[in-house]
Each structure stands twice: as structure tokens, then as C-alpha cells.
Design an enzyme around this catalytic site. Structure first.
Site, PDB file in Angstrom:
ATOM      1  N   ASP A 187      26.184 -39.374  91.643  1.00 17.79           N
ATOM      2  CA  ASP A 187      25.028 -40.255  91.462  1.00 17.79           C
ATOM      3  C   ASP A 187      25.209 -41.610  92.155  1.00 17.79           C
ATOM      4  OD1 ASP A 187      22.818 -39.288  89.919  1.00 17.79           O
ATOM      5  OD2 ASP A 187      24.100 -39.201  88.142  1.00 17.79           O
ATOM      6  N   GLN A 234      24.587 -36.989  82.635  1.00 20.43           N
ATOM      7  CA  GLN A 234      23.149 -37.187  82.422  1.00 20.43           C
ATOM      8  C   GLN A 234      22.921 -38.399  81.523  1.00 20.43           C
ATOM      9  OE1 GLN A 234      20.647 -35.461  83.943  1.00 20.43           O
ATOM     10  NE2 GLN A 234      19.181 -36.812  82.955  1.00 20.43           N
ATOM     11  N   LYS A 287      18.332 -29.073  87.625  1.00 13.37           N
ATOM     12  CA  LYS A 287      19.465 -29.283  88.528  1.00 13.37           C
ATOM     13  C   LYS A 287      20.229 -27.974  88.731  1.00 13.37           C
ATOM     14  CE  LYS A 287      19.506 -34.120  87.287  1.00 13.37           C
ATOM     15  NZ  LYS A 287      19.941 -35.184  86.396  1.00 13.37           N
TER      16      LYS A 287
HETATM   17  N1  GUN Z   1      18.682 -39.950  83.988  1.00 13.05           N
HETATM   18  C1  GUN Z   1      17.530 -40.239  84.641  1.00 13.05           C
HETATM   19  N2  GUN Z   1      17.723 -40.231  85.969  1.00 13.05           N
HETATM   20  C2  GUN Z   1      19.014 -39.934  86.179  1.00 13.05           C
HETATM   21  C3  GUN Z   1      19.810 -39.779  87.349  1.00 13.05           C
HETATM   22  O1  GUN Z   1      19.370 -39.926  88.494  1.00 13.05           O
HETATM   23  N3  GUN Z   1      21.104 -39.454  87.129  1.00 13.05           N
HETATM   24  C4  GUN Z   1      21.618 -39.321  85.883  1.00 13.05           C
HETATM   25  N4  GUN Z   1      22.906 -39.025  85.790  1.00 13.05           N
HETATM   26  N5  GUN Z   1      20.924 -39.451  84.786  1.00 13.05           N
HETATM   27  C5  GUN Z   1      19.622 -39.763  84.932  1.00 13.05           C
END
Ligand code: GUN
Length: 281
Positions: free
Chosen positions: A119, A96, A52
Site C-alpha cells: 500500500d 486492511q 482483492k
Molecule cells: N481501506 C480503505 N482503503 C484502503 C486501502 O487502500 N488500503 C488498505 N490497506 N485499507 C484500506
């Protein structure tokens, strides 16, 4: 042989468009900013968080990664979120997941300001999605839709079968497909005859986390198969779909790695920009 839905190609396309939007925002004096919070030292999460940060660098988004110890308390985590809610440089906050088991994920997500909920996991944004209102869409489902549309896979009128009912992928993917006028079936671990369902699918989304759950005999010839699984088997990354055999039956298939995962990151970048744009309005 199925057409391979190459995540690199579609993610590059999306990221180039994001980079242009970032440049336009910078001309107006705004640099979009993303904060990523990682609690603990799960190696898979560390890898995602790094990717990211790299994507932010590529498109010109300011990024900050907050790494918190595995024994962080709920109060400490929520204090960190509150600080970022107030931080003017930050337009998107990503917590996360998964969190270590002693932490309450849903409560922590509810502390993220809905205006910075990159998200779309806050209940308010999940509700907006449910009601087909404007709002941030979860990155992986949004990436799936982007891929399908760019590849020219018809969604309206298609029968879409989503396997897996997580809040992150399965449920929001079902809602987005429904919004695009697919007829949607949402399957899960208690679905009695999974094969009878998947065989109906013109679009099949596998988001369970079970290696090679979807075998060739479960796929309708010509279907678009989207593999969201990321499983480590003997040190190798494999999806939820038996790629080798299913690619002989499907019309389209996304590989793992190199498929949906790249789209998730690209859509995250797009969401940061959208939040930065909204903050100006
Ligand atoms: N863990 C696995 N996929 C995701 C996601 O799309 N966003 C977040 N914040 N954590 C994750």
C-alpha cells in the site's frame, strides 16, 4: 454532459498489463504473492478483501487472506505481520484499514517490511513519495493518476484541488499530482470557504466520505472530477459528488460505484507485481 471515467475500462486495461507481467515472472519461476490481513468483521472491509482476492485470481497472483478476530491484540497482529515478512511466497502484505479502535494502526503498519509494503503506507515509503524517490505508491492515488492520464486529461500546469487530507488518499494524491507538475491545493474540514477553492479546480478530487458534498455550483465548467467517496445512503452506494448534477457541468467525472474503487484494486495488483520484480533485483 461530462465524459464518464469508467473504472471498468481503465481497470481492465491495467489488469491485462499486470497479467502479462505475472506471466513473465512465472516463466522465471516466481509467482507474485499477496497476503491480506483483515481484523474483525466489518462488512465493507469484507467486501473489499473479497474483491482483492478475485482480482488476484484473474491476473494469476497467489493470494492468502488472514482473517483475525475483532479482539485480536496488537502483539498478535504484529506477530502475524512478522511471519508474513519472513514468508518467501509473499511479496506484498496488505493490512486492511480501518482497524478496530483498540489497535494502533500506524504502529502495525510500521511492522510491515518496507519491501513488502504493497500500500505504500509505511513511513519509509510515504517519505520516498514525499521526496519523489522510487517506491511503492498508494493504490487509490495511483489509480486516479492512471485514469486521468489514460483519459488524456492534462495534469501539468492544471490546478488540482484535493478535498480530504487522509494518509490513504488525500495526502498521497496531492503529492502525486504535484509530481506531475499540477499546482495543488489540499483542502480539509477546516478550510473556510470550500466552494471558493473547488471552483478553481481543473482537476477536483473528492476524498472526504460525505455523501454529495460536491455540488454542481462548486465545480468549474469542464473540470475533471474524481470521486473517491464510498458512502452508503439508504442501502445505496453514493460518492462525495452529486453525480447527477455535477455531470452536467464537469468535463470528466468518475462514477460511484464503477469508478476509482476498481482502479484501487487494479493498482494493488500492479504493486504486488512491482514488489515481486524488485525482490529479484
Ligand atoms: N481501506 C480503505 N482503503 C484502503 C486501502 O487502500 N488500503 C488498505 N490497506 N485499507 C484500506
Amino acid at each position: 454532459m461530462a465524459v464518464i471515467l469508467d473504472g471498468r475500462v481503465y481497470a481492465d486495461m491495467a489488469l491485462d498489463a499486470v497479467a502479462e507481467k505475472v506471466a513473465a515472472l512465472k516463466k522465471r519461476g516466481i509467482t507474485p504473492g499477496l497476503a491480506v490481513i483483515l481484523v474483525g468483521d466489518d462488512p465493507a472491509s469484507q467486501t473489499y478483501v473479497r474483491s482483492k482476492g478475485k482480482a488476484c485470481d484473474r491476473v494469476g497472483i497467489y493470494s492468502r487472506t488472514m482473517i483475525m478476530a475483532g479482539d485480536t491484540t496488537q502483539a498478535e497482529l504484529e506477530k502475524q505481520i512478522a511471519q508474513l515478512n519472513r514468508d518467501e511466497k509473499i511479496h506484498g502484505i496488505l493490512l486492511q484499514l480501518p482497524l478496530p479502535p483498540h489497535l494502533d494502526e500506524q504502529h502495525a503498519l510500521s511492522c510491515i517490511s518496507p519491501e513488502k509494503d504493497v500500500d505504500g503506507f509505511h513511513a519509509l515509503n510515504a517519505g520516498r513519495l514525499m521526496l519523489s524517490l522510487e517506491g511503492v505508491q498508494p493504490c487509490t492515488p495511483k489509480g486516479i493518476l492512471f485514469m486521468l492520464k489514460q483519459a488524456g486529461v492534462p495534469i501539468e500546469g492544471a490546478h488540482a484541488v484535493v478535498v480530504g487530507r487522509s494518509n490513504i488518499v488525500g495526502k498521497p494524491a496531492a503529492m502525486l499530482l504535484l509530481r506531475e507538475n499540477a499546482t495543488v491545493t489540499l483542502c480539509h474540514s477546516k478550510t473556510p470557504d470550500l466552494k471558493a477553492q473547488t471552483l478553481q479546480a481543473d482537476i477536483l478530487v473528492a476524498a472526504v466520505g460525505k455523501p454529495r458534498l460536491i455540488t454542481a455550483d462548486m465545480v468549474k465548467p469542464g473540470a475533471a472530477v474524481i470521486d473517491v467517496g464510498i458512502n452508503r445512503v439508504n442501502g445505496r452506494l453514493v460518492g462525495d459528488v452529486d453525480f447527477e448534477n455535477v455531470s452536467g457541468v464537469a468535463g470528466y467525472i468518475s462514477p460511484v460505484p464503477g469508478g476509482v474503487g476498481l482502479m484501487t484494486v487494479a493498482m494493488l495488483m500492479d504493486n504486488v507485481v512491482s514488489l515481486a520484480e524488485t525482490s529479484l533485483a
